[in-house]
Structure formats: C-alpha cells, structure tokens
Design a protein around this motif. Sequence first.
Motif, short mmCIF file in Angstrom:
data_model
loop_
_atom_site.label_atom_id
_atom_site.label_comp_id
_atom_site.label_asym_id
_atom_site.label_seq_id
_atom_site.Cartn_x
_atom_site.Cartn_y
_atom_site.Cartn_z
N GLN A 3 -21.79 6.43 2.38
CA GLN A 3 -20.81 7.51 2.46
C GLN A 3 -19.50 7.04 1.84
O GLN A 3 -19.09 5.89 2.00
N LEU A 4 -18.84 7.96 1.15
CA LEU A 4 -17.55 7.69 0.52
C LEU A 4 -16.50 8.58 1.17
O LEU A 4 -16.70 9.79 1.27
N VAL A 5 -15.40 7.97 1.59
CA VAL A 5 -14.35 8.71 2.28
C VAL A 5 -13.02 8.43 1.61
O VAL A 5 -12.55 7.28 1.57
N GLU A 6 -12.40 9.51 1.09
CA GLU A 6 -11.12 9.37 0.43
C GLU A 6 -9.97 9.52 1.40
O GLU A 6 -10.08 10.19 2.44
N SER A 7 -8.86 8.92 1.05
CA SER A 7 -7.62 9.05 1.81
C SER A 7 -6.45 8.85 0.88
O SER A 7 -6.61 8.37 -0.25
N GLY A 8 -5.26 9.22 1.36
CA GLY A 8 -4.05 8.97 0.59
C GLY A 8 -3.45 10.18 -0.10
O GLY A 8 -2.39 10.07 -0.71
N GLY A 9 -4.12 11.32 -0.03
CA GLY A 9 -3.56 12.49 -0.67
C GLY A 9 -2.37 13.03 0.11
O GLY A 9 -2.05 12.57 1.21
N GLY A 10 -1.71 14.01 -0.48
CA GLY A 10 -0.58 14.62 0.20
C GLY A 10 0.31 15.37 -0.76
O GLY A 10 -0.08 15.65 -1.90
N LEU A 11 1.50 15.68 -0.28
CA LEU A 11 2.50 16.41 -1.07
C LEU A 11 3.53 15.40 -1.58
O LEU A 11 4.06 14.59 -0.81
N VAL A 12 3.81 15.48 -2.87
CA VAL A 12 4.78 14.58 -3.48
C VAL A 12 5.58 15.35 -4.51
O VAL A 12 5.08 16.31 -5.12
N GLN A 13 6.82 14.95 -4.72
CA GLN A 13 7.67 15.60 -5.71
C GLN A 13 7.32 15.11 -7.11
O GLN A 13 6.81 13.99 -7.29
N PRO A 14 7.60 15.92 -8.10
CA PRO A 14 7.38 15.47 -9.49
C PRO A 14 8.11 14.16 -9.75
O PRO A 14 9.26 13.97 -9.32
N GLY A 15 7.41 13.26 -10.44
CA GLY A 15 7.96 11.94 -10.69
C GLY A 15 7.61 10.92 -9.63
O GLY A 15 7.84 9.71 -9.83
N GLY A 16 7.04 11.37 -8.53
CA GLY A 16 6.69 10.46 -7.45
C GLY A 16 5.35 9.79 -7.65
O GLY A 16 4.70 9.94 -8.68
N SER A 17 4.97 9.02 -6.63
CA SER A 17 3.74 8.23 -6.69
C SER A 17 2.89 8.45 -5.45
O SER A 17 3.42 8.74 -4.37
N LEU A 18 1.60 8.29 -5.63
CA LEU A 18 0.65 8.28 -4.53
C LEU A 18 -0.43 7.27 -4.85
O LEU A 18 -0.73 7.01 -6.02
N ARG A 19 -1.04 6.74 -3.80
CA ARG A 19 -2.16 5.82 -3.97
C ARG A 19 -3.34 6.37 -3.18
O ARG A 19 -3.27 6.51 -1.96
N LEU A 20 -4.40 6.70 -3.90
CA LEU A 20 -5.62 7.18 -3.27
C LEU A 20 -6.57 6.01 -3.04
O LEU A 20 -6.65 5.09 -3.87
N SER A 21 -7.28 6.08 -1.94
CA SER A 21 -8.30 5.08 -1.65
C SER A 21 -9.61 5.76 -1.30
O SER A 21 -9.62 6.85 -0.73
#
Length: 115
Positions: A3-21
């Motif tokens: 099974q594969l489970v993603e995390s790390g999404g969300g709301l971010v402003q333009p120019g921002g960063s996120l890290r998905l796992s």
Amino acid sequence: QVQLVESGGGLVQPGGSLRLSCAASGSIFRFSAMGWYRQAPGKQRDLVASVTRGGLRNYADSVKGRFTISRDNTKNTLNLQMNSLEPEDTAVYSCYGRDGGSGYWGQGTQVTVSS
C-alpha cells in the motif's frame, strides 16, 4: 499487497513550498520505477516526476527546476520537494510504483496553490 500512502499536501501561497511524501507498507525496492502524478479538475492525470530504482530521474517540463523527486529505499518512501509553486500546480498528487507488470497507486493528496 503493498500500500502507498501520500502525505504533505495542503494550501500554500504562490511562490511557496511543499514536500510530499509517499510511504509504502513494504519494501519499495521491488519497484523498478516510482513516480508522482497529478490531476487537476477536468483534466487528465499527468506524470510530474519519476525515478528508477537506479536513480534516473525524469521531470515534466512544467516543473523542471522547481520540483525534486527522491527515493529512499531504506525508509521505503518516495518524496517530492516542490518549490516556487504556482496556481497551475493545483491538483491531486498521487504516488505510483511499478513492479513488473503491476502498478500500485496511492489515494492521492490535494495540493492547492492560492493567495
């Protein structure tokens, strides 16, 4: 069955960063290739980035220089570092693993880029 489970999404402003796992329930070494796909409302699902077991990486032109995919075979995770995010990056991001003729998908995580 892995099974594969993603995390790390969300709301971010333009120019921002996120890290998905993407965490696998078993060893990801079985996957000859893994990748991140995304699907925006009303659009088809597209490949964002992929990495082979040997470390070869491939990126969609739209994310080159902004996104970095990495694979940790010891922690059984696949990551996607996303920088300089744009509203056009808004989509559901899904993790994928290919094991021979079989493919495995995670459930997806929403990324919204908006001010």
